[in-house]
Design a protein around this motif. Structure first.
Motif, PDB file in Angstrom:
ATOM      1  N   ALA A  72     -11.785  -7.894 -19.207  1.00 22.85           N
ATOM      2  CA  ALA A  72     -11.435  -9.180 -19.819  1.00 22.85           C
ATOM      3  C   ALA A  72     -10.033  -9.143 -20.401  1.00 22.85           C
ATOM      4  N   ALA A  73      -9.643  -8.005 -20.972  1.00 22.66           N
ATOM      5  CA  ALA A  73      -8.295  -7.889 -21.542  1.00 22.66           C
ATOM      6  C   ALA A  73      -7.243  -8.054 -20.454  1.00 22.66           C
ATOM      7  N   LEU A  74      -7.537  -7.572 -19.252  1.00 22.80           N
ATOM      8  CA  LEU A  74      -6.572  -7.679 -18.162  1.00 22.80           C
ATOM      9  C   LEU A  74      -6.416  -9.114 -17.687  1.00 22.80           C
ATOM     10  N   TRP A  75      -7.551  -9.762 -17.387  1.00 26.55           N
ATOM     11  CA  TRP A  75      -7.398 -11.119 -16.839  1.00 26.55           C
ATOM     12  C   TRP A  75      -6.911 -12.102 -17.899  1.00 26.55           C
ATOM     13  N   GLN A  76      -7.265 -11.859 -19.158  1.00 34.30           N
ATOM     14  CA  GLN A  76      -6.767 -12.750 -20.201  1.00 34.30           C
ATOM     15  C   GLN A  76      -5.259 -12.592 -20.392  1.00 34.30           C
ATOM     16  N   TYR A  77      -4.754 -11.389 -20.190  1.00 38.02           N
ATOM     17  CA  TYR A  77      -3.302 -11.198 -20.236  1.00 38.02           C
ATOM     18  C   TYR A  77      -2.658 -11.883 -19.029  1.00 38.02           C
ATOM     19  N   GLY A  78      -3.296 -11.785 -17.870  1.00 39.63           N
ATOM     20  CA  GLY A  78      -2.791 -12.479 -16.693  1.00 39.63           C
ATOM     21  C   GLY A  78      -2.756 -13.979 -16.908  1.00 39.63           C
ATOM     22  N   ARG A  79      -3.794 -14.509 -17.524  1.00 39.52           N
ATOM     23  CA  ARG A  79      -3.818 -15.940 -17.821  1.00 39.52           C
ATOM     24  C   ARG A  79      -2.725 -16.310 -18.808  1.00 39.52           C
ATOM     25  N   ALA A  80      -2.540 -15.508 -19.844  1.00 39.62           N
ATOM     26  CA  ALA A  80      -1.519 -15.789 -20.851  1.00 39.62           C
ATOM     27  C   ALA A  80      -0.122 -15.764 -20.231  1.00 39.62           C
ATOM     28  N   CYS A  81       0.094 -14.855 -19.280  1.00 41.39           N
ATOM     29  CA  CYS A  81       1.388 -14.816 -18.596  1.00 41.39           C
ATOM     30  C   CYS A  81       1.614 -16.098 -17.820  1.00 41.39           C
ATOM     31  N   TYR A  82       0.587 -16.550 -17.128  1.00 42.81           N
ATOM     32  CA  TYR A  82       0.706 -17.797 -16.374  1.00 42.81           C
ATOM     33  C   TYR A  82       1.020 -18.959 -17.314  1.00 42.81           C
ATOM     34  N   ASP A  83       0.274 -19.044 -18.407  1.00 38.10           N
ATOM     35  CA  ASP A  83       0.470 -20.136 -19.356  1.00 38.10           C
ATOM     36  C   ASP A  83       1.890 -20.135 -19.921  1.00 38.10           C
ATOM     37  N   PHE A  84       2.381 -18.949 -20.279  1.00 38.88           N
ATOM     38  CA  PHE A  84       3.718 -18.869 -20.858  1.00 38.88           C
ATOM     39  C   PHE A  84       4.777 -19.189 -19.815  1.00 38.88           C
ATOM     40  N   ALA A  85       4.591 -18.697 -18.597  1.00 38.45           N
ATOM     41  CA  ALA A  85       5.561 -18.961 -17.537  1.00 38.45           C
ATOM     42  C   ALA A  85       5.684 -20.451 -17.269  1.00 38.45           C
ATOM     43  N   GLN A  86       4.581 -21.174 -17.444  1.00 36.07           N
ATOM     44  CA  GLN A  86       4.595 -22.624 -17.245  1.00 36.07           C
ATOM     45  C   GLN A  86       5.602 -23.302 -18.165  1.00 36.07           C
ATOM     46  N   LEU A  87       5.791 -22.733 -19.362  1.00 38.35           N
ATOM     47  CA  LEU A  87       6.682 -23.338 -20.348  1.00 38.35           C
ATOM     48  C   LEU A  87       8.010 -22.604 -20.483  1.00 38.35           C
ATOM     49  N   ALA A  88       8.255 -21.638 -19.607  1.00 42.61           N
ATOM     50  CA  ALA A  88       9.489 -20.859 -19.697  1.00 42.61           C
ATOM     51  C   ALA A  88      10.705 -21.769 -19.640  1.00 42.61           C
ATOM     52  N   SER A  89      11.739 -21.403 -20.393  1.00 37.28           N
ATOM     53  CA  SER A  89      12.912 -22.260 -20.501  1.00 37.28           C
ATOM     54  C   SER A  89      13.869 -22.143 -19.325  1.00 37.28           C
ATOM     55  N   ASN A  90      13.727 -21.076 -18.531  1.00 35.32           N
ATOM     56  CA  ASN A  90      14.611 -20.913 -17.381  1.00 35.32           C
ATOM     57  C   ASN A  90      13.906 -20.127 -16.286  1.00 35.32           C
ATOM     58  N   ARG A  91      14.505 -20.117 -15.108  1.00 36.52           N
ATOM     59  CA  ARG A  91      13.898 -19.489 -13.935  1.00 36.52           C
ATOM     60  C   ARG A  91      13.737 -17.986 -14.107  1.00 36.52           C
ATOM     61  N   THR A  92      14.714 -17.348 -14.738  1.00 32.44           N
ATOM     62  CA  THR A  92      14.653 -15.894 -14.917  1.00 32.44           C
ATOM     63  C   THR A  92      13.485 -15.499 -15.799  1.00 32.44           C
ATOM     64  N   GLU A  93      13.336 -16.202 -16.910  1.00 30.86           N
ATOM     65  CA  GLU A  93      12.240 -15.900 -17.828  1.00 30.86           C
ATOM     66  C   GLU A  93      10.898 -16.152 -17.154  1.00 30.86           C
ATOM     67  N   ARG A  94      10.793 -17.243 -16.412  1.00 27.73           N
ATOM     68  CA  ARG A  94       9.541 -17.545 -15.723  1.00 27.73           C
ATOM     69  C   ARG A  94       9.187 -16.434 -14.740  1.00 27.73           C
ATOM     70  N   ALA A  95      10.165 -15.980 -13.989  1.00 26.71           N
ATOM     71  CA  ALA A  95       9.920 -14.934 -13.000  1.00 26.71           C
ATOM     72  C   ALA A  95       9.469 -13.633 -13.671  1.00 26.71           C
ATOM     73  N   GLU A  96      10.120 -13.267 -14.764  1.00 31.93           N
ATOM     74  CA  GLU A  96       9.781 -12.016 -15.452  1.00 31.93           C
ATOM     75  C   GLU A  96       8.350 -12.038 -15.966  1.00 31.93           C
ATOM     76  N   ILE A  97       7.958 -13.147 -16.576  1.00 29.15           N
ATOM     77  CA  ILE A  97       6.607 -13.249 -17.121  1.00 29.15           C
ATOM     78  C   ILE A  97       5.577 -13.318 -15.994  1.00 29.15           C
ATOM     79  N   ALA A  98       5.886 -14.071 -14.960  1.00 30.98           N
ATOM     80  CA  ALA A  98       4.968 -14.171 -13.829  1.00 30.98           C
ATOM     81  C   ALA A  98       4.750 -12.813 -13.176  1.00 30.98           C
ATOM     82  N   GLU A  99       5.799 -12.022 -13.070  1.00 34.50           N
ATOM     83  CA  GLU A  99       5.666 -10.694 -12.483  1.00 34.50           C
ATOM     84  C   GLU A  99       4.759  -9.803 -13.322  1.00 34.50           C
ATOM     85  N   GLN A 100       4.818  -9.972 -14.649  1.00 35.07           N
ATOM     86  CA  GLN A 100       3.898  -9.226 -15.506  1.00 35.07           C
ATOM     87  C   GLN A 100       2.455  -9.638 -15.213  1.00 35.07           C
ATOM     88  N   GLY A 101       2.248 -10.952 -15.075  1.00 36.11           N
ATOM     89  CA  GLY A 101       0.911 -11.440 -14.767  1.00 36.11           C
ATOM     90  C   GLY A 101       0.421 -10.952 -13.416  1.00 36.11           C
TER      91      GLY A 101
END
Length: 276
Positions: A72-101
């Motif tokens: 659960a800790a893994l998929w919840q972190y994956g979900r949180a990465c997706y959620d944060f990437a949705q609101l990322a302020s720029n393409r670079t930040e979105r890509a970095e967070i998405a890659e973590q997810g």
């Protein structure tokens, strides 16, 4: 989008605004960041939303780092990465967070091939990353997204109010047919199945209605509008938490737009003397 490890519980603490499949335009349609719907909210609401998502990402990361053997800790972190990437302020930040997810979800599905959440959020984060690309790598991601959502559908079709079929339907609807996976017949199949699996979830019927309008199938669109009108009050009661407010704003706007398109088509097809 999504559920917890308990399949009876649906939704993250963030609310649905970050979990829809997004309708995209222009080049972004090639990548269909499956699951990323643009939500227009008031500035203060947006600020509060960003702050909440940042807190949840930090909490999920901490849990992931301290409970590495907890699925659960893994998929919840994956979900949180997706959620944060949705609101990322720029393409670079979105890509970095998405890659973590993507990384954490790959870790989960390698360990637990039967994890619907792992496959689902792997597809979602791939969509986020693909949305930042403008090259052939994005096309490859679209194919992998298709595979991951199909695996999620095979494991639990009803997950996140029929989320796997909803995302597959939008993927096939928005992606190009010539160079990617786009397919009208597959889009219809999966959008229709999402409605069949979760008929009272407004997003599913709105997606199908919009697809019918795109194809010029106005009778089908009218049927979905009629169904939406009937389910609206009950859906309001079911999805009533504050976190759903941006979703309702988006749904209501899309519903009104769909009605206007249907009304316009009716005026065009009417005889000049009809009703005289």
């Amino acid at each position: 989008m999504l559920s917890t490890s308990n399949s009876k519980r649906r939704g993250s603490g963030v609310g649905p605004t970050l979990r829809f499949a997004r309708r995209v335009t222009g080049c972004a349609a090639v990548w269909l960041a499956a699951g990323l719907l643009s939500v227009v909210v008031e500035a203060q609401t947006q600020t509060d939303l960003v702050a909440r998502v940042e807190r949840q990402l930090a909490q999920a990361r901490t849990r992931f780092q301290t409970e590495t053997n907890d699925d659960a800790a893994l998929w919840q972190y994956g979900r949180a990465c997706y959620d944060f990437a949705q609101l990322a302020s720029n393409r670079t930040e979105r890509a970095e967070i998405a890659e973590q997810g993507i990384g954490v979800c790959r870790q989960l599905v390698a360990r637990r091939p039967d994890s619907v959440a792992g496959h689902y959020y792997l597809g979602m984060n791939l969509g986020q990353l693909a949305d930042t690309k403008r090259n052939l790598s994005a096309l490859k991601m679209v194919k992998e997204m298709e595979q991951e959502f199909q695996k999620a559908a095979d494991l639990e079709a009803g997950y996140d109010h029929a989320g796997p079929d909803r995302n597959l339907g939008l993927l096939y609807l928005q992606a190009p047919a010539v160079i990617s996976v786009g397919s009208r017949s597959k889009a219809h199949q999966h959008l229709k199945r999402a409605v069949e699996l979760a008929p009272d979830y407004p997003e599913n019927r709105l997606n199908l209605c919009e697809a019918y309008l795109k194809w010029g199938e106005y009778d089908g669109a009218r049927r979905q509008i009629k169904a939406l009108k009937e389910l609206w009050p009950a859906a309001r009661r079911q999805f009533h938490e504050t976190s759903w407010a941006p979703a309702w704003q988006d749904w209501e706007q899309r519903l009104e737009q769909a009605k206007k398109k249907i009304d316009a088509s009716t005026r065009v097809t009417r005889s000049p003397h009809e009703g005289d």
